[in-house]
Design an enzyme around this catalytic site. Structure first.
Site, PDB file in Angstrom:
ATOM      1  N   ASN A  60       0.823  -1.206   0.000  1.00  0.00           N
ATOM      2  CA  ASN A  60       0.000   0.000   0.000  1.00  0.00           C
ATOM      3  C   ASN A  60       0.860   1.261   0.000  1.00  0.00           C
ATOM      4  OD1 ASN A  60      -2.683   1.276   0.196  1.00  0.00           O
ATOM      5  ND2 ASN A  60      -1.909   1.999   2.148  1.00  0.00           N
ATOM      6  N   TYR A 109       6.406   0.313   9.122  1.00  0.00           N
ATOM      7  CA  TYR A 109       5.706   1.563   8.829  1.00  0.00           C
ATOM      8  C   TYR A 109       6.705   2.674   8.534  1.00  0.00           C
ATOM      9  CZ  TYR A 109       3.374   5.998   9.692  1.00  0.00           C
ATOM     10  OH  TYR A 109       2.934   7.286   9.577  1.00  0.00           O
ATOM     11  N   PHE A 137       5.086  14.171  14.013  1.00  0.00           N
ATOM     12  CA  PHE A 137       4.815  13.111  14.979  1.00  0.00           C
ATOM     13  C   PHE A 137       3.328  12.798  14.952  1.00  0.00           C
ATOM     14  CE2 PHE A 137       8.877  14.714  16.103  1.00  0.00           C
ATOM     15  CZ  PHE A 137       9.579  13.612  16.553  1.00  0.00           C
ATOM     16  N   ASN A 138       2.645  12.832  16.046  1.00  0.00           N
ATOM     17  CA  ASN A 138       1.225  12.515  16.089  1.00  0.00           C
ATOM     18  C   ASN A 138       0.395  13.671  15.545  1.00  0.00           C
ATOM     19  OD1 ASN A 138       1.689  10.029  17.272  1.00  0.00           O
ATOM     20  ND2 ASN A 138       1.671  10.881  19.322  1.00  0.00           N
TER      21      ASN A 138
END
Length: 155
Positions: A60, A109, A137-138
């Site tokens: 993907n 990932y 980051f997040n």
């Protein structure tokens, strides 16, 4: 907007947005010369899942991104913003992490995102793609880790 809705919700697409449900590999069916650029946020993004099912992530994230770049070149769309990740740095040697820090992803990932970063660099050199990779980051959003909807006005 092209999205397979594997981790999103159709009701989150703003009214008036042209929406096509499909995979990143379907970009050639959507892109044409009327596009100024592409915002590439399509990716499998769960670190634990990437360790358990790395093939999904390579297929993907990397193969899909290659298809997208090919579709962009064919449609003569030459601008790209790529949602990369700070996971490309692995365990940082220094904090805060400088953009020039050594990359050493610790999971599939992060490795797939770094591979796409390199792919984009090659595309830029070979074909004049103007691109930027965002290694943040997040990201905050309106959904929890289990896909539950949150009301941002109540949090």
């Amino acid at each position: 907007m092209l999205d397979d809705l594997s981790t999103g919700h159709r009701k989150s697409v703003p009214a008036g947005t042209e929406f096509v449900q499909g995979r990143i590999q379907d970009a050639a069916d959507v892109l044409d010369g009327s596009f100024d650029g592409v915002l590439h946020f399509a990716a499998s993004s769960q670190v634990g899942e990437s360790v358990a099912d790395p093939e999904k992530y390579w297929r993907n994230n990397v193969a899909g991104s290659l298809e997208l770049l090919s579709a962009m070149r064919k449609a003569d769309v030459r601008r790209l913003v790529f949602s990369s990740t700070a996971a490309v740095y692995g365990e940082p040697e220094q904090v805060p992490i400088a953009e020039s820090a050594r990359t050493a992803p610790t999971n599939p990932y992060g490795a797939t995102k770094l591979a796409v970063d390199h792919m984009i660099t090659s595309e830029a050199h070979a074909h004049g793609l103007a691109a930027v990779s965002l290694r943040y980051f997040n990201v905050a959003g309106a959904y929890g880790t289990q896909g539950e909807r949150h009301d941002p006005s109540r949090t």
